[in-house]
Scaffold this active site. Structure first.
Site, PDB file in Angstrom:
ATOM      1  N   HIS A 178      -5.076   3.430  -4.155  1.00  0.00           N
ATOM      2  CA  HIS A 178      -5.573   2.364  -5.312  1.00  0.00           C
ATOM      3  C   HIS A 178      -5.888   3.210  -6.516  1.00  0.00           C
ATOM      4  O   HIS A 178      -6.837   4.202  -6.304  1.00  0.00           O
ATOM      5  CB  HIS A 178      -6.358   1.275  -4.921  1.00  0.00           C
ATOM      6  CG  HIS A 178      -5.928   0.103  -4.457  1.00  0.00           C
ATOM      7  ND1 HIS A 178      -4.564  -0.020  -3.737  1.00  0.00           N
ATOM      8  CD2 HIS A 178      -6.677  -0.788  -3.652  1.00  0.00           C
ATOM      9  CE1 HIS A 178      -4.689  -1.193  -2.993  1.00  0.00           C
ATOM     10  NE2 HIS A 178      -5.668  -1.676  -3.197  1.00  0.00           N
ATOM     11  N   GLY A 184      -1.971  -2.917   0.217  1.00  0.00           N
ATOM     12  CA  GLY A 184      -2.997  -3.782   0.006  1.00  0.00           C
ATOM     13  C   GLY A 184      -2.606  -5.174   0.224  1.00  0.00           C
ATOM     14  O   GLY A 184      -3.173  -6.242   0.514  1.00  0.00           O
ATOM     15  N   GLY A 207      -2.396  -4.528  13.035  1.00  0.00           N
ATOM     16  CA  GLY A 207      -2.113  -4.451  11.798  1.00  0.00           C
ATOM     17  C   GLY A 207      -2.627  -3.328  11.038  1.00  0.00           C
ATOM     18  O   GLY A 207      -3.062  -2.285  11.592  1.00  0.00           O
ATOM     19  N   ASN A 208      -2.232  -3.022   9.607  1.00  0.00           N
ATOM     20  CA  ASN A 208      -2.504  -1.733   9.093  1.00  0.00           C
ATOM     21  C   ASN A 208      -3.932  -1.229   9.111  1.00  0.00           C
ATOM     22  O   ASN A 208      -4.107  -0.026   9.403  1.00  0.00           O
ATOM     23  CB  ASN A 208      -2.215  -1.589   7.547  1.00  0.00           C
ATOM     24  CG  ASN A 208      -0.443  -1.670   7.270  1.00  0.00           C
ATOM     25  OD1 ASN A 208       0.072  -1.264   8.224  1.00  0.00           O
ATOM     26  ND2 ASN A 208      -0.136  -2.183   5.956  1.00  0.00           N
ATOM     27  N   VAL A 209      -4.689  -2.231   8.727  1.00  0.00           N
ATOM     28  CA  VAL A 209      -6.132  -1.848   8.628  1.00  0.00           C
ATOM     29  C   VAL A 209      -6.716  -1.748  10.092  1.00  0.00           C
ATOM     30  O   VAL A 209      -7.746  -0.807  10.465  1.00  0.00           O
ATOM     31  CB  VAL A 209      -7.055  -2.978   7.938  1.00  0.00           C
ATOM     32  CG1 VAL A 209      -8.661  -2.698   7.865  1.00  0.00           C
ATOM     33  CG2 VAL A 209      -6.646  -2.832   6.395  1.00  0.00           C
ATOM     34  N   PRO A 219      23.319  -1.677  -4.009  1.00  0.00           N
ATOM     35  CA  PRO A 219      23.317  -3.049  -4.634  1.00  0.00           C
ATOM     36  C   PRO A 219      23.829  -4.281  -3.800  1.00  0.00           C
ATOM     37  O   PRO A 219      23.480  -5.412  -3.735  1.00  0.00           O
ATOM     38  CB  PRO A 219      24.201  -3.193  -6.203  1.00  0.00           C
ATOM     39  CG  PRO A 219      24.114  -1.605  -6.487  1.00  0.00           C
ATOM     40  CD  PRO A 219      24.101  -1.063  -5.179  1.00  0.00           C
ATOM     41  N   CYS A 257     -10.977  -4.048  -1.390  1.00  0.00           N
ATOM     42  CA  CYS A 257     -10.708  -2.702  -1.554  1.00  0.00           C
ATOM     43  C   CYS A 257     -10.698  -2.143  -2.946  1.00  0.00           C
ATOM     44  O   CYS A 257     -11.264  -0.923  -3.019  1.00  0.00           O
ATOM     45  CB  CYS A 257      -9.209  -2.592  -1.043  1.00  0.00           C
ATOM     46  SG  CYS A 257      -7.994  -3.626  -1.777  1.00  0.00           S
ATOM     47  N   ARG A 268       0.859 -13.782  19.596  1.00  0.00           N
ATOM     48  CA  ARG A 268       2.114 -13.068  19.521  1.00  0.00           C
ATOM     49  C   ARG A 268       2.356 -11.570  19.512  1.00  0.00           C
ATOM     50  O   ARG A 268       3.412 -11.116  19.728  1.00  0.00           O
ATOM     51  CB  ARG A 268       2.927 -13.708  18.022  1.00  0.00           C
ATOM     52  CG  ARG A 268       2.170 -13.363  16.962  1.00  0.00           C
ATOM     53  CD  ARG A 268       3.026 -14.053  15.844  1.00  0.00           C
ATOM     54  NE  ARG A 268       2.093 -14.093  14.429  1.00  0.00           N
ATOM     55  CZ  ARG A 268       1.966 -13.025  13.809  1.00  0.00           C
ATOM     56  NH1 ARG A 268       2.423 -12.030  13.884  1.00  0.00           N
ATOM     57  NH2 ARG A 268       1.054 -13.067  12.659  1.00  0.00           N
ATOM     58  N   SER A 269       1.155 -10.862  19.293  1.00  0.00           N
ATOM     59  CA  SER A 269       1.127  -9.520  19.256  1.00  0.00           C
ATOM     60  C   SER A 269       0.475  -8.900  20.464  1.00  0.00           C
ATOM     61  O   SER A 269       0.256  -7.750  20.540  1.00  0.00           O
ATOM     62  CB  SER A 269       0.195  -9.130  17.977  1.00  0.00           C
ATOM     63  OG  SER A 269       0.794  -9.282  16.726  1.00  0.00           O
TER      64      SER A 269
END
Length: 340
Positions: free
Chosen positions: A243, A161, A12-14, A180, A130, A39-40
């Site tokens: 943030h 976030g 994951g990102n974190v 569009p 955060c 799954r990962s």
């Protein structure tokens, strides 16, 4: 002396950011392993110049490992964090699961490093939300000088976030506005996030506040001082990382803006960039990848006796999550060494 380290949720990102920061700060790692959901499993992640393959969290035995950084949701944390802690591995948890547990310290090392000592009750230390983490880094040195009575904060929180899905949704919607035919409706957020702001983060509570706003109130009290009154409005904005917060503070004693600027300039983890000219402040784009919590727009609030306004910006994947977790581990190591 090095540690045997586990990063849970490494894809994951974190989790990825934790691996980057452990390498950047040369955290004393003797051995490291990376875990993810089934799954990962088998996904490659980077740690310095090494490539690591993720293993299955469900099957992993934490016995003999020293520190486990958890960067997964509360549901999975509830199952696996106690398992790790029971095996003697200290858990540093990034989810909200343990933040409000009286037996689990909630730590921002620049603010309340001594709280780390309470980890032994459950072998778990909690990482704050955060938006709380960056705010308390700026508030604590000012509170030590003039005692904060009340804080009114409005947040401008980036889509990271909300994880990778939040970043993907902003990217896809931004592209679809220029094309569009390829319309991308909101799925992660409650309304369109591209070219918009959404005054809603996490679920609504009975009093009309959201859970994110409640977290800022409760966590600030637990980390700094239970007597501080906090009211928050948390807003999601179309920014990928970083943030920002507009903070209004009411103190018990008068604090001059120049003295506040000097106090913050000397505070750990804070970088003051505050010139009263075009561009003399920091925005989220400029804070990405940096360890600091940036403070700008320091000025007196003339509508109350003892008031100040601040603009605070930080990389939410770093100070708001991964960096703070690594700093907790560093603090834990330092305090244990002192005791021996």
């Amino acid at each position: 002396m090095g540690y045997k380290v586990v990063v849970v949720g490494a894809t994951g990102n974190v989790g990825r950011e934790m691996l980057n920061i452990l390498a950047e700060r040369q955290f004393p790692v003797d051995e490291i392993t990376v875990l993810a959901s089934r799954r990962s499993m088998g996904t490659d992640v980077s740690f310095g110049d090494k490539t690591l393959k993720t293993k299955d969290l469900e099957q992993f035995d934490f016995t003999g490992w020293d520190i486990a950084f958890f960067a997964i949701g509360s549901d999975a944390t509830k199952i696996h964090a106690p398992r790790a802690a029971k095996s003697g591995c200290v858990v540093i948890d990034n989810s909200s699961l343990y933040r409000y547990d009286a037996d689990v310290p909630l730590v921002v090392p620049e603010v309340n490093p001594e709280a780390v000592d309470g980890y032994a009750k459950k072998n778990i230390i909690a990482n704050p939300n955060c938006s709380t983490a960056q705010m308390v880094v700026a508030l604590k040195p000012l509170h030590d000088r003039a005692r904060i009575k009340r804080v009114v904060v409005s947040t401008y929180q980036s889509v990271s976030g909300a994880g990778k899905e939040g970043m993907d949704e902003l990217w896809d919607q931004t592209k679809s506005i220029y094309n569009p035919v390829d319309n991308k409706p909101a799925t992660k957020f409650t309304k369109q996030i591209a070219f918009n702001v959404i005054p809603h983060i996490d679920s609504f509570m009975e009093d009309g506040s959201t859970k994110e706003e409640w977290k800022m109130v409760v966590e600030t009290k637990k980390i700094i001082d239970k007597s501080i009154k906090v009211t928050a409005t948390c807003v999601r904005v179309p920014v990928f990382v970083g943030h920002a917060e507009a903070i209004n503070i009411e103190f018990e004693d008068f604090l001059d803006e120049d003295e506040a600027r000097e106090i913050l300039s000397n505070a750990p983890g804070v970088l003051v960039v505050d010139k009263r000219e075009d561009g003399g402040y920091v925005t989220p784009v400029e804070c990405v990848g940096d360890f600091a919590t940036f403070v700008s727009r320091i000025r007196q609030d003339s509508t109350i006796d003892n008031g100040l306004n601040l603009w605070v910006v930080s990389d939410n994947l770093r100070k708001g999550a991964a960096l703070n977790a690594v700093q907790i581990a560093e603090t834990l190591g330092q305090r244990m060494l002192k005791k021996h």
